[in-house]
Design a protein around this motif. Structure first.
Motif, PDB file in Angstrom:
ATOM      1  N   UNK A 166      46.542  43.320  36.625  1.00  0.00           N
ATOM      2  CA  UNK A 166      46.598  44.041  35.350  1.00  0.00           C
ATOM      3  C   UNK A 166      45.237  44.650  34.976  1.00  0.00           C
ATOM      4  N   UNK A 167      44.188  44.287  35.701  1.00  0.00           N
ATOM      5  CA  UNK A 167      42.844  44.752  35.354  1.00  0.00           C
ATOM      6  C   UNK A 167      42.640  46.231  35.690  1.00  0.00           C
ATOM      7  N   UNK A 168      41.833  46.903  34.863  1.00  0.00           N
ATOM      8  CA  UNK A 168      41.364  48.246  35.201  1.00  0.00           C
ATOM      9  C   UNK A 168      40.081  48.083  36.004  1.00  0.00           C
ATOM     10  N   UNK A 169      39.998  48.741  37.129  1.00  0.00           N
ATOM     11  CA  UNK A 169      38.849  48.592  38.013  1.00  0.00           C
ATOM     12  C   UNK A 169      37.954  49.825  37.964  1.00  0.00           C
ATOM     13  N   UNK A 170      36.651  49.570  38.077  1.00  0.00           N
ATOM     14  CA  UNK A 170      35.670  50.650  38.074  1.00  0.00           C
ATOM     15  C   UNK A 170      35.002  50.805  39.437  1.00  0.00           C
ATOM     16  N   UNK A 188      36.113  44.746  37.726  1.00  0.00           N
ATOM     17  CA  UNK A 188      36.848  45.102  36.515  1.00  0.00           C
ATOM     18  C   UNK A 188      35.928  45.714  35.443  1.00  0.00           C
ATOM     19  N   UNK A 189      36.498  46.704  34.714  1.00  0.00           N
ATOM     20  CA  UNK A 189      35.778  47.252  33.556  1.00  0.00           C
ATOM     21  C   UNK A 189      36.585  46.981  32.289  1.00  0.00           C
ATOM     22  N   UNK A 190      37.474  45.984  32.371  1.00  0.00           N
ATOM     23  CA  UNK A 190      38.222  45.539  31.193  1.00  0.00           C
ATOM     24  C   UNK A 190      37.980  44.039  31.015  1.00  0.00           C
ATOM     25  N   UNK A 191      38.510  43.455  29.979  1.00  0.00           N
ATOM     26  CA  UNK A 191      38.275  42.041  29.675  1.00  0.00           C
ATOM     27  C   UNK A 191      38.810  41.138  30.786  1.00  0.00           C
ATOM     28  N   UNK A 192      38.008  40.151  31.164  1.00  0.00           N
ATOM     29  CA  UNK A 192      38.424  39.202  32.211  1.00  0.00           C
ATOM     30  C   UNK A 192      38.587  37.795  31.639  1.00  0.00           C
ATOM     31  N   UNK A 193      38.793  37.697  30.331  1.00  0.00           N
ATOM     32  CA  UNK A 193      38.943  36.394  29.666  1.00  0.00           C
ATOM     33  C   UNK A 193      40.097  35.589  30.268  1.00  0.00           C
ATOM     34  N   UNK A 194      41.247  36.254  30.474  1.00  0.00           N
ATOM     35  CA  UNK A 194      42.412  35.564  31.039  1.00  0.00           C
ATOM     36  C   UNK A 194      42.123  35.056  32.441  1.00  0.00           C
ATOM     37  N   UNK A 195      41.382  35.852  33.233  1.00  0.00           N
ATOM     38  CA  UNK A 195      41.011  35.423  34.589  1.00  0.00           C
ATOM     39  C   UNK A 195      40.113  34.195  34.545  1.00  0.00           C
ATOM     40  N   UNK A 196      39.184  34.179  33.593  1.00  0.00           N
ATOM     41  CA  UNK A 196      38.289  33.025  33.457  1.00  0.00           C
ATOM     42  C   UNK A 196      39.059  31.772  33.061  1.00  0.00           C
TER      43      UNK A 196
END
Length: 315
Positions: A166-170, A188-196
């Motif tokens: 679901x992440x947007x990648x840069x 990723x250039x979006x929030x990675x809180x869920x991944x953490x």
């Protein structure tokens, strides 16, 4: 890839870990193919020995068979793609292929830890509670313990992969020989809180299994100090398990250290070794450790080899 708001929809990743290897690709290809064939040979030999011999249809050997299957599963996610990349001038992997490779490799590595925890529990019951062994390790419980590592790992990593997808990648540049979920997250250039969060849940999950292993062996060692008979049984059946545990623990520790503290200042060759060592040593050494240490398996394998040799001579 297509660009929007400084982010991109990545369809392919480039693997940059091959840059220093391509000058000696023939040597690396030969060694890798030899290593992969050796992994297949030793693991399949041990699996067939256990499956074909009814005398080895006991929990300890069935769990060992599960450990070998895990080794084959993980290496299948790495070696065929790695060999193809050595033959190719462009080392790329599709987005879906990258997620799949990461899922397979890390499922296998983590399943090893859970399977070793199951094996530690089995040895604890066998040595510390021998009279209750068959009533505790029933067919139903053994079946649950066979599937438990795979179901728990698949659920955990499926959630991690779905969240990552679901992440947007840069970026699309992976500085490794293969795909890893944490490297995709770093792009990723979006929030990675869920991944953490799922990462911390995974760490807690494995810490619990490591504690289970430690507790099992604490009871085992305390019990064996009181009995010469138990001490002999411990040396025969638990030493291979401890060697395998040390083998897997050291390999995964190197991978963890590399993933968390790896520096670009290190040589590319050393980084590559750190990245693949857990895909080389445990899959080869685990079957060899058990094949050489466990008397019943060693006798059965030698018996099969002798019978095969006689049949070939008669033909």
């Amino acid at each position: 890839m297509t660009f929007s708001d400084n982010a991109s929809t990545v369809t392919w990743f480039t693997l940059s870990g091959f840059d220093e290897m391509m000058g000696q690709r023939a040597t690396f290809f030969s060694l890798t193919l030899l290593c992969y064939c050796a992994i297949i040979l030793v693991n399949v030999a041990l699996i067939l020995t256990i499956v074909l011999d009814e005398n080895l249809h006991e929990p300890m050997y069935i769990f060992l068979c599960n450990l070998c299957i895990s080794g084959l599963f993980g290496t299948t996610g790495f070696y065929p793609k790695f060999l193809l990349d050595l033959l190719s001038d462009l080392q790329v992997i599709s987005y879906a292929g990258c997620l799949t490779q990461s899922f397979v490799i890390y499922c296998s590595a983590c399943a090893d830890v859970v399977i070793l925890a199951v094996m530690a529990y089995d040895r604890y019951v066998a040595i510390c509670r021998p009279l209750e062994y068959h009533s505790v390790m029933t067919k139903q419980k053994v079946t649950v313990l066979i599937y438990y590592p795979w179901l728990s790992i698949f659920c955990l990593f499926s959630v991690a992969i779905v969240i990552t997808s679901k992440l947007r990648l840069c970026g699309s540049h992976i500085e490794k020989l293969y795909c890893a979920n944490w490297l995709i997250v770093k792009l990723s250039c979006s929030s990675i809180t869920a991944n953490n969060i799922i990462g911390y849940i995974g760490i807690l999950f494995y810490v619990v299994h490591i504690l289970l292993i430690i507790c099992s062996y604490a009871y085992l060692i305390r019990s064996c100090l009181k009995s010469i008979e138990k001490r002999g049984k411990f040396m025969q059946t638990c030493m291979p398990h401890l060697l395998s545990l040390l083998n897997v623990a050291v390999a995964l520790l190197f991978e963890l250290m590399y993933s968390r503290f790896g520096s670009s200042d290190l040589s590319q060759s050393f980084q590559n070794f750190m990245a693949v060592q857990f895909l080389i040593f445990p899959p080869i050494l685990n079957p060899l450790i058990y094949g050489l240490q466990l008397t019943q398996i060693r006798i059965r394998m030698l018996s099969f080899c002798i019978k095969s040799g006689k049949n070939n001579i008669l033909k």
